[in-house]
Design a protein around this motif. Structure first.
Motif, mmCIF file in Angstrom:
data_model
loop_
_atom_site.group_PDB
_atom_site.id
_atom_site.type_symbol
_atom_site.label_atom_id
_atom_site.label_comp_id
_atom_site.label_asym_id
_atom_site.label_seq_id
_atom_site.Cartn_x
_atom_site.Cartn_y
_atom_site.Cartn_z
ATOM 1 N N ALA A 1 -21.018 -0.159 -1.222
ATOM 2 C CA ALA A 1 -20.435 -1.347 -0.275
ATOM 3 C C ALA A 1 -18.960 -1.224 -0.296
ATOM 4 O O ALA A 1 -18.333 -1.600 0.763
ATOM 5 N N LEU A 2 -18.424 -1.187 -1.523
ATOM 6 C CA LEU A 2 -16.888 -0.703 -1.400
ATOM 7 C C LEU A 2 -16.444 0.381 -0.669
ATOM 8 O O LEU A 2 -15.451 0.094 0.287
ATOM 9 N N LEU A 3 -17.248 1.319 -0.684
ATOM 10 C CA LEU A 3 -16.780 2.410 0.304
ATOM 11 C C LEU A 3 -17.030 2.255 1.386
ATOM 12 O O LEU A 3 -16.151 2.890 2.215
ATOM 13 N N LEU A 4 -17.771 1.443 2.019
ATOM 14 C CA LEU A 4 -17.982 1.344 3.575
ATOM 15 C C LEU A 4 -16.878 0.400 4.041
ATOM 16 O O LEU A 4 -16.417 0.702 5.043
ATOM 17 N N ALA A 5 -16.596 -0.446 3.162
ATOM 18 C CA ALA A 5 -15.446 -1.351 3.557
ATOM 19 C C ALA A 5 -13.839 -0.650 3.563
ATOM 20 O O ALA A 5 -13.183 -0.616 4.293
ATOM 21 N N LYS A 6 -13.731 0.190 2.483
ATOM 22 C CA LYS A 6 -12.549 1.118 2.284
ATOM 23 C C LYS A 6 -12.668 2.057 3.393
ATOM 24 O O LYS A 6 -11.625 2.366 3.994
ATOM 25 N N ALA A 7 -13.815 2.640 3.633
ATOM 26 C CA ALA A 7 -13.597 3.658 4.731
ATOM 27 C C ALA A 7 -13.249 2.890 6.184
ATOM 28 O O ALA A 7 -12.699 3.530 6.953
ATOM 29 N N ALA A 8 -13.863 1.825 6.406
ATOM 30 C CA ALA A 8 -13.338 1.158 7.775
ATOM 31 C C ALA A 8 -11.637 0.786 7.984
ATOM 32 O O ALA A 8 -11.150 1.009 8.658
ATOM 33 N N VAL A 9 -11.233 0.308 6.553
ATOM 34 C CA VAL A 9 -9.990 0.054 6.493
ATOM 35 C C VAL A 9 -9.110 1.196 6.453
ATOM 36 O O VAL A 9 -8.154 1.391 7.345
ATOM 37 N N GLN A 10 -9.620 2.503 5.931
ATOM 38 C CA GLN A 10 -8.785 3.552 5.717
ATOM 39 C C GLN A 10 -8.793 4.091 7.286
ATOM 40 O O GLN A 10 -7.731 4.838 7.686
ATOM 41 N N ALA A 11 -9.842 4.223 7.737
ATOM 42 C CA ALA A 11 -10.057 4.729 9.274
ATOM 43 C C ALA A 11 -9.189 4.189 9.963
ATOM 44 O O ALA A 11 -8.763 4.814 10.932
ATOM 45 N N ALA A 12 -9.171 2.782 9.920
ATOM 46 C CA ALA A 12 -8.381 1.916 11.001
ATOM 47 C C ALA A 12 -6.852 2.280 10.830
ATOM 48 O O ALA A 12 -6.237 2.327 11.968
ATOM 49 N N TRP A 13 -6.495 2.374 9.630
ATOM 50 C CA TRP A 13 -4.831 2.677 9.493
ATOM 51 C C TRP A 13 -4.456 4.158 10.034
ATOM 52 O O TRP A 13 -3.483 4.412 10.649
ATOM 53 N N ARG A 14 -5.576 5.149 9.721
ATOM 54 C CA ARG A 14 -5.138 6.500 10.019
ATOM 55 C C ARG A 14 -5.166 6.453 11.711
ATOM 56 O O ARG A 14 -4.178 7.266 11.994
ATOM 57 N N VAL A 15 -6.238 6.058 12.239
ATOM 58 C CA VAL A 15 -6.107 6.056 13.700
ATOM 59 C C VAL A 15 -5.180 5.387 14.410
ATOM 60 O O VAL A 15 -4.338 5.938 15.171
ATOM 61 N N LEU A 16 -4.643 4.231 13.899
ATOM 62 C CA LEU A 16 -3.331 3.407 14.390
ATOM 63 C C LEU A 16 -2.082 4.338 13.987
ATOM 64 O O LEU A 16 -1.233 4.288 14.930
ATOM 65 N N LEU A 17 -1.956 5.126 12.895
ATOM 66 C CA LEU A 17 -0.838 5.685 12.640
ATOM 67 C C LEU A 17 -0.946 6.761 13.840
ATOM 68 O O LEU A 17 0.327 7.221 13.914
ATOM 69 N N GLU A 18 -1.907 7.555 13.728
ATOM 70 C CA GLU A 18 -1.982 8.696 14.764
ATOM 71 C C GLU A 18 -1.646 8.547 15.962
ATOM 72 O O GLU A 18 -0.753 8.997 16.805
ATOM 73 N N LYS A 19 -2.262 7.308 16.596
ATOM 74 C CA LYS A 19 -1.940 6.829 18.016
ATOM 75 C C LYS A 19 -0.459 6.300 18.123
ATOM 76 O O LYS A 19 0.007 6.496 19.093
ATOM 77 N N ALA A 20 0.215 5.923 17.081
ATOM 78 C CA ALA A 20 1.417 5.431 17.225
ATOM 79 C C ALA A 20 2.513 6.755 16.974
ATOM 80 O O ALA A 20 3.625 6.685 17.107
ATOM 81 N N GLY A 21 1.846 7.773 16.617
ATOM 82 C CA GLY A 21 2.574 9.194 16.167
ATOM 83 C C GLY A 21 3.547 8.767 14.940
ATOM 84 O O GLY A 21 4.554 9.366 14.919
ATOM 85 N N VAL A 22 2.882 8.340 14.107
ATOM 86 C CA VAL A 22 3.638 7.891 12.637
ATOM 87 C C VAL A 22 2.961 8.464 11.521
ATOM 88 O O VAL A 22 1.725 8.225 11.467
ATOM 89 N N ARG A 23 3.541 9.013 10.481
ATOM 90 C CA ARG A 23 3.093 9.369 9.403
ATOM 91 C C ARG A 23 3.138 8.499 8.267
ATOM 92 O O ARG A 23 4.126 7.349 8.399
ATOM 93 N N PRO A 24 2.317 8.320 7.111
ATOM 94 C CA PRO A 24 2.546 7.165 6.275
ATOM 95 C C PRO A 24 3.948 7.090 5.747
ATOM 96 O O PRO A 24 4.514 5.942 5.549
ATOM 97 N N GLY A 25 4.483 8.223 5.350
ATOM 98 C CA GLY A 25 5.821 8.132 4.690
ATOM 99 C C GLY A 25 7.034 7.496 5.592
ATOM 100 O O GLY A 25 8.066 7.299 5.384
ATOM 101 N N ASP A 26 6.488 7.598 7.052
ATOM 102 C CA ASP A 26 7.588 6.985 7.926
ATOM 103 C C ASP A 26 7.492 5.472 7.796
ATOM 104 O O ASP A 26 8.635 4.740 8.488
#
Length: 180
Positions: free
Chosen positions: A67-92
Protein backbone atom coordinates in the motif's frame (compact mmCIF):
# COMPACT_ATOMS: atom_id res chain seq x y z
CA UNK A 1 -1.85 1.81 19.66
CA UNK A 2 -0.85 1.74 16.01
CA UNK A 3 1.29 3.28 13.30
CA UNK A 4 0.44 6.57 11.58
CA UNK A 5 1.30 7.25 7.92
CA UNK A 6 4.47 9.21 8.61
CA UNK A 7 5.50 6.53 11.12
CA UNK A 8 5.04 3.91 8.42
CA UNK A 9 7.30 5.90 6.09
CA UNK A 10 10.00 6.02 8.79
CA UNK A 11 9.59 2.34 9.60
CA UNK A 12 9.79 1.16 6.01
CA UNK A 13 12.80 3.35 5.32
CA UNK A 14 14.56 1.81 8.32
CA UNK A 15 13.52 -1.74 7.36
CA UNK A 16 14.93 -1.10 3.90
CA UNK A 17 18.17 0.44 5.24
CA UNK A 18 18.69 -2.46 7.64
CA UNK A 19 18.06 -5.17 5.02
CA UNK A 20 14.73 -6.49 6.32
CA UNK A 21 13.06 -5.37 3.06
CA UNK A 22 14.55 -5.63 -0.41
CA UNK A 23 14.21 -2.89 -3.03
CA UNK A 24 10.91 -4.41 -4.24
CA UNK A 25 9.47 -4.16 -0.72
CA UNK A 26 9.64 -7.89 -0.02
CA UNK A 27 10.58 -9.19 3.39
CA UNK A 28 13.90 -11.02 3.50
CA UNK A 29 13.37 -14.15 5.59
CA UNK A 30 15.80 -14.58 8.45
CA UNK A 31 16.92 -10.94 8.32
CA UNK A 32 15.63 -9.94 11.77
CA UNK A 33 14.31 -11.71 14.90
CA UNK A 34 11.10 -9.62 14.79
CA UNK A 35 10.28 -10.84 11.28
CA UNK A 36 7.78 -13.66 11.78
CA UNK A 37 6.68 -15.76 8.81
CA UNK A 38 4.97 -18.68 10.55
CA UNK A 39 2.07 -18.83 10.24
CA UNK A 40 1.97 -16.89 6.95
CA UNK A 41 1.88 -14.13 5.94
CA UNK A 42 5.20 -12.65 7.02
CA UNK A 43 4.93 -9.69 9.36
CA UNK A 44 7.42 -7.46 11.10
CA UNK A 45 6.52 -6.96 14.75
CA UNK A 46 7.10 -3.31 15.61
CA UNK A 47 5.77 -3.56 19.18
CA UNK A 48 5.25 -6.92 20.88
CA UNK A 49 1.87 -7.54 22.51
CA UNK A 50 3.35 -7.34 26.02
CA UNK A 51 4.55 -3.78 25.34
CA UNK A 52 1.61 -2.44 23.33
CA UNK A 53 -1.33 -0.40 24.61
CA UNK A 54 -3.74 -2.86 23.01
CA UNK A 55 -2.26 -6.11 24.33
CA UNK A 56 -1.77 -7.24 20.73
CA UNK A 57 1.27 -7.18 18.49
CA UNK A 58 1.62 -4.06 16.35
CA UNK A 59 3.08 -5.16 13.05
CA UNK A 60 3.38 -4.44 9.34
CA UNK A 61 2.65 -6.98 6.64
CA UNK A 62 3.50 -7.27 2.97
CA UNK A 63 0.08 -5.69 2.24
CA UNK A 64 1.04 -2.64 4.31
CA UNK A 65 4.32 -2.35 2.41
CA UNK A 66 2.50 -2.74 -0.92
CA UNK A 67 0.00 0.00 0.00
CA UNK A 68 2.83 2.41 0.81
CA UNK A 69 4.67 1.45 -2.38
CA UNK A 70 1.59 2.21 -4.49
CA UNK A 71 1.13 5.62 -2.86
CA UNK A 72 4.84 6.37 -3.05
CA UNK A 73 5.00 5.33 -6.73
CA UNK A 74 2.12 7.66 -7.61
CA UNK A 75 3.70 10.60 -5.79
CA UNK A 76 7.19 9.95 -7.17
CA UNK A 77 5.90 9.44 -10.71
CA UNK A 78 3.97 12.72 -10.46
CA UNK A 79 6.96 14.82 -9.40
CA UNK A 80 9.20 13.10 -11.95
CA UNK A 81 6.80 13.82 -14.82
CA UNK A 82 6.14 17.40 -13.72
CA UNK A 83 9.87 18.11 -13.44
CA UNK A 84 10.51 16.58 -16.86
CA UNK A 85 7.70 18.59 -18.49
CA UNK A 86 9.09 21.76 -16.89
CA UNK A 87 12.64 20.90 -18.00
CA UNK A 88 13.89 21.02 -14.42
CA UNK A 89 16.13 18.65 -12.48
CA UNK A 90 15.55 18.03 -8.75
CA UNK A 91 18.79 19.86 -7.92
CA UNK A 92 17.44 22.98 -9.67
CA UNK A 93 14.53 23.28 -7.27
CA UNK A 94 14.75 26.19 -4.86
CA UNK A 95 12.25 24.53 -2.56
CA UNK A 96 9.96 21.57 -2.11
CA UNK A 97 6.80 22.53 -0.25
CA UNK A 98 5.03 19.77 1.65
CA UNK A 99 1.44 20.53 2.64
CA UNK A 100 -1.11 18.84 4.87
CA UNK A 101 -1.07 17.22 8.26
CA UNK A 102 0.79 14.15 6.91
CA UNK A 103 3.74 16.35 6.00
CA UNK A 104 3.93 17.93 9.44
CA UNK A 105 5.54 14.87 10.97
CA UNK A 106 7.19 13.40 7.88
CA UNK A 107 10.92 12.75 8.23
CA UNK A 108 12.70 14.51 5.37
CA UNK A 109 15.58 12.05 5.16
CA UNK A 110 13.28 9.02 4.90
CA UNK A 111 10.90 10.77 2.49
CA UNK A 112 13.81 11.57 0.18
CA UNK A 113 15.35 8.12 0.57
CA UNK A 114 12.08 6.41 -0.37
CA UNK A 115 11.43 8.83 -3.23
CA UNK A 116 8.33 10.52 -1.82
CA UNK A 117 9.92 13.89 -2.40
CA UNK A 118 12.62 14.84 -4.90
CA UNK A 119 16.25 14.45 -3.84
CA UNK A 120 17.10 17.97 -2.72
CA UNK A 121 19.09 19.42 0.14
CA UNK A 122 17.20 18.92 3.37
CA UNK A 123 17.16 22.69 3.98
CA UNK A 124 15.10 23.15 0.79
CA UNK A 125 12.15 21.15 2.13
CA UNK A 126 9.51 23.38 3.71
CA UNK A 127 6.46 22.14 5.59
CA UNK A 128 3.58 24.56 5.03
CA UNK A 129 0.85 22.91 7.10
CA UNK A 130 -2.79 22.98 6.08
CA UNK A 131 -2.23 25.38 3.19
CA UNK A 132 -5.46 24.53 1.32
CA UNK A 133 -7.58 25.47 4.33
CA UNK A 134 -5.60 28.65 4.98
CA UNK A 135 -5.77 29.62 1.30
CA UNK A 136 -9.51 29.01 1.14
CA UNK A 137 -10.08 31.17 4.23
CA UNK A 138 -7.97 34.00 2.79
CA UNK A 139 -9.79 33.81 -0.56
CA UNK A 140 -13.17 33.89 1.19
CA UNK A 141 -12.23 36.88 3.36
CA UNK A 142 -10.47 39.01 0.75
CA UNK A 143 -11.69 39.83 -2.74
CA UNK A 144 -8.24 41.20 -3.60
CA UNK A 145 -6.56 37.96 -2.52
CA UNK A 146 -9.09 35.91 -4.49
CA UNK A 147 -8.47 38.00 -7.63
CA UNK A 148 -4.71 37.64 -7.18
CA UNK A 149 -5.02 33.86 -6.96
CA UNK A 150 -7.33 33.71 -9.97
CA UNK A 151 -4.91 35.83 -12.01
CA UNK A 152 -1.97 33.66 -10.92
CA UNK A 153 -3.86 30.50 -11.88
CA UNK A 154 -4.89 31.91 -15.25
CA UNK A 155 -1.44 33.21 -16.21
CA UNK A 156 1.08 30.93 -14.54
CA UNK A 157 -0.48 27.55 -13.77
CA UNK A 158 -0.51 24.77 -16.33
CA UNK A 159 -2.79 21.76 -15.87
CA UNK A 160 -1.21 18.36 -16.52
CA UNK A 161 -3.46 15.28 -16.74
CA UNK A 162 -1.15 12.69 -15.23
CA UNK A 163 -3.43 9.67 -15.42
CA UNK A 164 -3.48 9.77 -19.24
CA UNK A 165 0.18 10.66 -19.67
CA UNK A 166 2.39 7.82 -20.99
CA UNK A 167 5.37 9.29 -19.12
CA UNK A 168 3.42 8.96 -15.87
CA UNK A 169 2.62 5.30 -16.49
CA UNK A 170 6.27 4.55 -17.20
CA UNK A 171 7.49 6.56 -14.18
CA UNK A 172 4.87 4.87 -11.97
CA UNK A 173 6.08 1.41 -12.95
CA UNK A 174 9.72 2.43 -12.39
CA UNK A 175 8.82 3.92 -8.99
CA UNK A 176 7.29 0.71 -7.61
CA UNK A 177 10.33 0.03 -5.48
CA UNK A 178 11.90 1.28 -2.31
CA UNK A 179 14.54 3.94 -2.74
CA UNK A 180 14.64 7.11 -4.79
Amino acid sequence: RGICGSGLVELLAELYRSGVLDYKGRFIRGSHPRLVCEPPPCRFIVVPAAESATGSDIYVTAKDVEALLLAKAAVQAAWRVLLEKAGVRPGDLEGVYVAGSFGASLGVDSAIELGLIPPVEKSRVVFVGESAIVGAKVALKSIDARREVEEFARERVKYVELSADPLFKKAFTESMRLGA
